[in-house]
Design a protein around this motif. Sequence first.
Motif, short mmCIF file in Angstrom:
data_model
loop_
_atom_site.label_atom_id
_atom_site.label_comp_id
_atom_site.label_asym_id
_atom_site.label_seq_id
_atom_site.Cartn_x
_atom_site.Cartn_y
_atom_site.Cartn_z
N LEU A 29 0.84 -1.20 0.00
CA LEU A 29 0.00 0.00 0.00
C LEU A 29 0.88 1.25 0.00
N ALA A 30 1.90 1.27 0.84
CA ALA A 30 2.81 2.41 0.90
C ALA A 30 3.53 2.61 -0.43
N ARG A 31 3.93 1.53 -1.08
CA ARG A 31 4.57 1.64 -2.40
C ARG A 31 3.63 2.25 -3.42
N GLY A 32 2.37 1.81 -3.39
CA GLY A 32 1.38 2.37 -4.31
C GLY A 32 1.17 3.86 -4.07
N MET A 33 1.09 4.24 -2.81
CA MET A 33 0.92 5.66 -2.48
C MET A 33 2.16 6.46 -2.87
N ALA A 34 3.32 5.89 -2.70
CA ALA A 34 4.56 6.56 -3.10
C ALA A 34 4.61 6.75 -4.62
N HIS A 35 4.11 5.76 -5.35
CA HIS A 35 4.08 5.87 -6.81
C HIS A 35 3.14 7.00 -7.25
N VAL A 36 1.98 7.08 -6.62
CA VAL A 36 1.03 8.17 -6.93
C VAL A 36 1.67 9.52 -6.62
N LEU A 37 2.36 9.61 -5.48
CA LEU A 37 3.04 10.86 -5.12
C LEU A 37 4.11 11.19 -6.15
N SER A 38 4.87 10.20 -6.56
CA SER A 38 5.92 10.41 -7.56
C SER A 38 5.34 10.97 -8.85
N LEU A 39 4.25 10.37 -9.32
CA LEU A 39 3.61 10.85 -10.55
C LEU A 39 3.10 12.28 -10.37
N SER A 40 2.52 12.57 -9.24
CA SER A 40 2.01 13.92 -8.97
C SER A 40 3.13 14.94 -8.93
N LEU A 41 4.24 14.59 -8.27
CA LEU A 41 5.37 15.51 -8.19
C LEU A 41 5.95 15.77 -9.57
N ARG A 42 6.03 14.72 -10.38
CA ARG A 42 6.52 14.90 -11.76
C ARG A 42 5.60 15.82 -12.55
N LEU A 43 4.30 15.66 -12.36
CA LEU A 43 3.33 16.52 -13.03
C LEU A 43 3.52 17.98 -12.63
N PHE A 44 3.70 18.24 -11.33
CA PHE A 44 3.94 19.61 -10.87
C PHE A 44 5.22 20.18 -11.48
N ARG A 55 5.54 26.31 -17.77
CA ARG A 55 5.30 27.74 -17.51
C ARG A 55 6.58 28.54 -17.71
N ARG A 56 7.69 28.01 -17.25
CA ARG A 56 8.97 28.70 -17.42
C ARG A 56 9.31 28.85 -18.89
N GLN A 57 9.13 27.78 -19.65
CA GLN A 57 9.42 27.84 -21.08
C GLN A 57 8.47 28.78 -21.81
#
Length: 159
Positions: free
Chosen positions: A103-118, A125-127
Amino acid sequence: MVSSAEDERTASRVAVERAAHALDADLAALLHRGEVVASVGFRNDPMLDAALAEVADGQTARLTAPGVDDRPALAITVEPDTPSRLVFARESDREFTAEETYLARGMAHVLSLSLRLFRLAAEERRQRREAEMQSELNQRLLDSLQERQELLERLEEQS
């Protein structure tokens, strides 16, 4: 929801809170390159931060720090290339189960994807700002060239 957060910092905080609740952890933190960037269940304490970093680095599966009883801990990699890790600990002597680890790995993966999106959105925006600045510069240069061309044509007519 992590993906609906306004920025990377908020997403990190929300993710840590939600994951801690799901895993019944009383202490949780997101560490980025050994630094605590989001946490729940404790205040900033250099000794505790160091103990969390030891767990994050895989040196131990127990969290021990002044003012914190020895307790089971779990570290999950969020982004291996940065490196970022989620660390969880709970007061009970009950170790984290395999199901909780998944479960923690799955949540970490979702966080990783979200951070990459941000990060991608911030880079876009910078470009865009850079392209707009370049476009404005190009327009000023074009205006200047047209002005000079008109001036040359007037000088040519007068001669």
